[in-house]
Design an enzyme around this catalytic site. Structure first.
Site, PDB file in Angstrom:
ATOM      1  N   ARG A  15      46.501  78.606  30.884  1.00  0.00           N
ATOM      2  CA  ARG A  15      46.109  78.889  32.013  1.00  0.00           C
ATOM      3  C   ARG A  15      45.216  79.957  32.036  1.00  0.00           C
ATOM      4  NH1 ARG A  15      49.819  79.489  36.680  1.00  0.00           N
ATOM      5  NH2 ARG A  15      51.550  79.670  35.197  1.00  0.00           N
ATOM      6  N   GLY A  80      59.391  75.141  20.920  1.00  0.00           N
ATOM      7  CA  GLY A  80      60.385  75.799  21.800  1.00  0.00           C
ATOM      8  C   GLY A  80      60.927  77.283  21.190  1.00  0.00           C
ATOM      9  N   ARG A 315      31.985 109.944  25.120  1.00  0.00           N
ATOM     10  CA  ARG A 315      32.450 109.105  24.215  1.00  0.00           C
ATOM     11  C   ARG A 315      33.259 109.424  22.911  1.00  0.00           C
ATOM     12  NH1 ARG A 315      27.149 106.876  22.458  1.00  0.00           N
ATOM     13  NH2 ARG A 315      28.299 105.485  21.155  1.00  0.00           N
TER      14      ARG A 315
HETATM   15  C1  UD1 Z   1      61.577  80.623  28.941  1.00  0.00           C
HETATM   16  C2  UD1 Z   1      63.117  80.481  29.077  1.00  0.00           C
HETATM   17  C3  UD1 Z   1      63.558  80.640  30.377  1.00  0.00           C
HETATM   18  C4  UD1 Z   1      63.069  81.865  30.918  1.00  0.00           C
HETATM   19  C5  UD1 Z   1      61.785  82.168  30.892  1.00  0.00           C
HETATM   20  C6  UD1 Z   1      61.253  83.389  31.359  1.00  0.00           C
HETATM   21  C7  UD1 Z   1      63.691  78.812  27.272  1.00  0.00           C
HETATM   22  C8  UD1 Z   1      63.805  77.371  26.796  1.00  0.00           C
HETATM   23  N1  UD1 Z   1      63.477  79.303  28.404  1.00  0.00           N
HETATM   24  O1  UD1 Z   1      60.939  79.809  29.651  1.00  0.00           O
HETATM   25  O2  UD1 Z   1      64.997  80.472  30.653  1.00  0.00           O
HETATM   26  O3  UD1 Z   1      63.451  81.720  32.380  1.00  0.00           O
HETATM   27  O4  UD1 Z   1      61.288  82.059  29.572  1.00  0.00           O
HETATM   28  O5  UD1 Z   1      59.936  83.699  31.274  1.00  0.00           O
HETATM   29  O6  UD1 Z   1      63.695  79.867  26.269  1.00  0.00           O
HETATM   30  N2  UD1 Z   1      57.020  80.632  22.752  1.00  0.00           N
HETATM   31  C9  UD1 Z   1      56.600  80.733  21.224  1.00  0.00           C
HETATM   32  N3  UD1 Z   1      56.784  79.423  20.499  1.00  0.00           N
HETATM   33  C10 UD1 Z   1      57.270  78.377  21.282  1.00  0.00           C
HETATM   34  C11 UD1 Z   1      57.623  78.300  22.567  1.00  0.00           C
HETATM   35  C12 UD1 Z   1      57.270  79.391  23.328  1.00  0.00           C
HETATM   36  O7  UD1 Z   1      56.138  81.668  20.565  1.00  0.00           O
HETATM   37  O8  UD1 Z   1      57.571  77.351  20.905  1.00  0.00           O
HETATM   38  C13 UD1 Z   1      56.682  82.112  23.295  1.00  0.00           C
HETATM   39  C14 UD1 Z   1      55.551  81.771  24.492  1.00  0.00           C
HETATM   40  O9  UD1 Z   1      54.381  82.416  23.999  1.00  0.00           O
HETATM   41  C15 UD1 Z   1      56.157  82.912  25.491  1.00  0.00           C
HETATM   42  C16 UD1 Z   1      57.668  82.985  25.353  1.00  0.00           C
HETATM   43  O10 UD1 Z   1      57.894  82.439  24.042  1.00  0.00           O
HETATM   44  O11 UD1 Z   1      55.852  84.443  25.246  1.00  0.00           O
HETATM   45  C17 UD1 Z   1      58.307  81.790  26.399  1.00  0.00           C
HETATM   46  O12 UD1 Z   1      57.744  80.748  26.550  1.00  0.00           O
HETATM   47  P1  UD1 Z   1      57.257  79.709  27.543  1.00  0.00           P
HETATM   48  O13 UD1 Z   1      57.001  78.455  27.215  1.00  0.00           O
HETATM   49  O14 UD1 Z   1      56.681  80.656  28.823  1.00  0.00           O
HETATM   50  O15 UD1 Z   1      58.962  79.602  28.149  1.00  0.00           O
HETATM   51  P2  UD1 Z   1      59.096  79.312  29.553  1.00  0.00           P
HETATM   52  O16 UD1 Z   1      59.223  77.729  29.784  1.00  0.00           O
HETATM   53  O17 UD1 Z   1      58.828  79.984  30.526  1.00  0.00           O
END
Ligand code: UD1
Ligand code: CA
Length: 451
Positions: A15, A80, A315
């Site tokens: 996004r 994940g 600067r």
């Molecule tokens: C996650 C949590 C959720 C919490 C929320 C808070 C899990 C399963 N869920 O959800 O409980 O309320 O954050 O914002 O953990 N990332 C990686 N690699 C991956 C996946 C994610 O590096 O494979 C990183 C993302 O860049 C981000 C963070 O982990 O910085 C969280 O990932 P995101 O996909 O935003 O998690 P949510 O679904 O928001």
């Protein structure tokens, strides 16, 4: 207790609609990842591992500049949050101590909160950072049993009753590193997203009889950034706090909302900042200085009692000693201006030093660049540089010297000497009137011919 930070930064940030990895987008002119790293520094970590994926190379380059000794590991596919932390396993082989998981896109977590998480580890095997959400939306929900945390349920997998819980998961956690990696090995992906959830660690730990608790922080600290609009809001929030801190420290901001600060701006007590001043990175202004309206400062140091602007540009490498004056439409770069020296109007001073109490006349330029290389200009103390002097570097002007107005100075000027370097003036009596008459006659002829 040794601490290893594991910072998750592999997500694509779809996004943001950007070619730049999300965690490198700046808040107050520092990548959001740097804000997370800065908070983590409070724990004095022995190791810092950043899990990168999308734009990993750019992340690696940025990290090398921000944090000495931080390591970047690659998560090729984003399967994940548990899978992400698992990518740090090899790097932390043999590490003994706590792993603290942070998110690279959650820049506002405070040092105090992280310290409270580590403290809570004395009471529990696994510590999760939670917050009361005004609008719990799609956050994971913390299912508490008194002081202890039973499990985290992701929004997608939650029942109606669980969705009604407002105590939410920030994503940050602390746990003994080897315990954390043992638990991660047991995480599966049978859930609504088909992902390996780090949040599953809670139920897994409980099943093994381990204690799990949640520490709570202000929702503002867990603010995550997913879009440009949220980035702008985060920046605005940072500005609001940083201005309030300066006011608290005794800095006068005449119109606080118009002053733009960088993540590392330092300003001393009783300094006055007029409206519409922009601070880039690396600025220190000592106490009792005056920064007048519409000035732009970056990478510079302004000493006590100095006056800058209006409309000045400082600067990187501009070093202003006490009681110096830098006036309107003056640019200073990589130059030391000694105590009491003045550059008040329309000048460029670059790669130079100006001695104590010297006065630089309007329109003075240090011609520092020959098209290939940069050269220095050195001006002594109590020297007077006449208006519109061109100082063709490399060149030195001594102490108590002068340059005549309009001089093009190509040779060094010794102490006490006056340098005159300009074409001599000759006046032609009556010639101006004659010339005017000639031109008017010509114009009249042309207008007649055109009819
Ligand atoms: C996650 C949590 C959720 C919490 C929320 C808070 C899990 C399963 N869920 O959800 O409980 O309320 O954050 O914002 O953990 N990332 C990686 N690699 C991956 C996946 C994610 O590096 O494979 C990183 C993302 O860049 C981000 C963070 O982990 O910085 C969280 O990932 P995101 O996909 O935003 O998690 P949510 O679904 O928001
Ligand atoms: Ca998120």
């Amino acid at each position: 207790m040794s601490i290893a930070l594991v910072i998750l930064a592999a997500g694509k940030g779809t996004r943001m609609n950007s070619d730049i990895p999300k965690v490198l987008h700046p808040i107050a002119q520092a990548p959001m990842l740097e804000h997370a790293l800065a908070a983590g520094r409070a724990l004095d970590p022995e190791r810092t591992i950043i899990v990168a994926g999308h734009g990993a190379e750019a992340v690696q380059t940025a990290v090398a500049k921000i944090e000495d000794g931080a390591e970047v590991v690659l998560q090729e596919e984003q399967l994940g949050t548990a899978h992400a932390v698992d990518q740090a396993r090899a790097a932390l082989e043999g590490f003994s101590g706590d792993a603290v998981v942070l998110y690279g896109d959650t820049p506002f977590v405070s040092a105090d909160t992280l310290e409270r998480m580590v403290e809570a580890r004395q009471r529990a095997d696994l510590v999760i950072l939670g917050f009361e959400a005004a609008d719990p939306g799609r956050y994971g929900r913390l299912v508490m049993d008194g002081d202890s945390l039973e499990r985290i349920v992701e929004f997608k997998d939650a029942s109606e009753a669980e969705r009604a819980i407002t105590f939410c998961n920030s994503g940050l956690m602390a746990c003994d590193a080897s315990v954390m990696f043992d638990l991660i090995a047991k995480v599966g992906n049978e859930n609504a997203s088909g992902e390996y959830y780090l949040t599953d660690l809670v139920a897994l730990a409980r099943r093994e009889g381990k204690s799990v608790t949640a520490v709570s922080c202000d929702e503002a600290e867990t603010l995550g950034i997913n879009s440009r609009a949220e980035l702008a809001q985060a920046d605005a929030l940072f500005q609001k706090r940083a201005r309030a801190e300066l006011l608290e420290l005794g800095v006068t901001l005449m119109a606080p909302d118009t002053v733009y600060l960088a993540f590392d701006t330092h300003i001393g007590r009783d300094t006055v900042i007029e409206p519409n001043v922009v601070f880039g990175p690396g600025v220190t202004v000592e106490s009792g200085a005056l920064i007048r309206a519409f000035s732009h400062l970056e990478g510079c140091h302004v000493s006590q009692g100095a006056k800058v602007g209006p409309y000045a540009r400082l600067r990187p490498g501009a070093e202003l000693a006490e009681n110096t004056h830098i006036g309107n439409f003056v640019e200073i770069k990589n130059a030391e201006i000694a105590e009491g020296a003045k550059v008040n109007h329309l000048s460029y001073i670059g790669d130079a030093s100006i001695g104590e109490a010297s006065n630089i006349g309007a329109g003075t330029i240090t011609c520092n660049y020959d098209g290939v290389m940069k050269h220095r200009t050195e001006i002594g103390a109590r020297t007077f540089i006449g208006s519109n002097t061109m100082l063709v570097a490399p060149v030195k002007v001594g102490n108590e010297a002068m340059t005549a107005t309009g001089a093009v100075v190509t040779k060094d000027v010794e102490d006490g000497a006056l340098a005159i370097a300009r074409a001599e003036q000759t006046n032609k009596p009556g010639r101006a009137r004659k010339l005017m008459d000639m031109l008017r006659a010509k114009k009249a002829r042309l207008q007649k011919g055109a009819k």
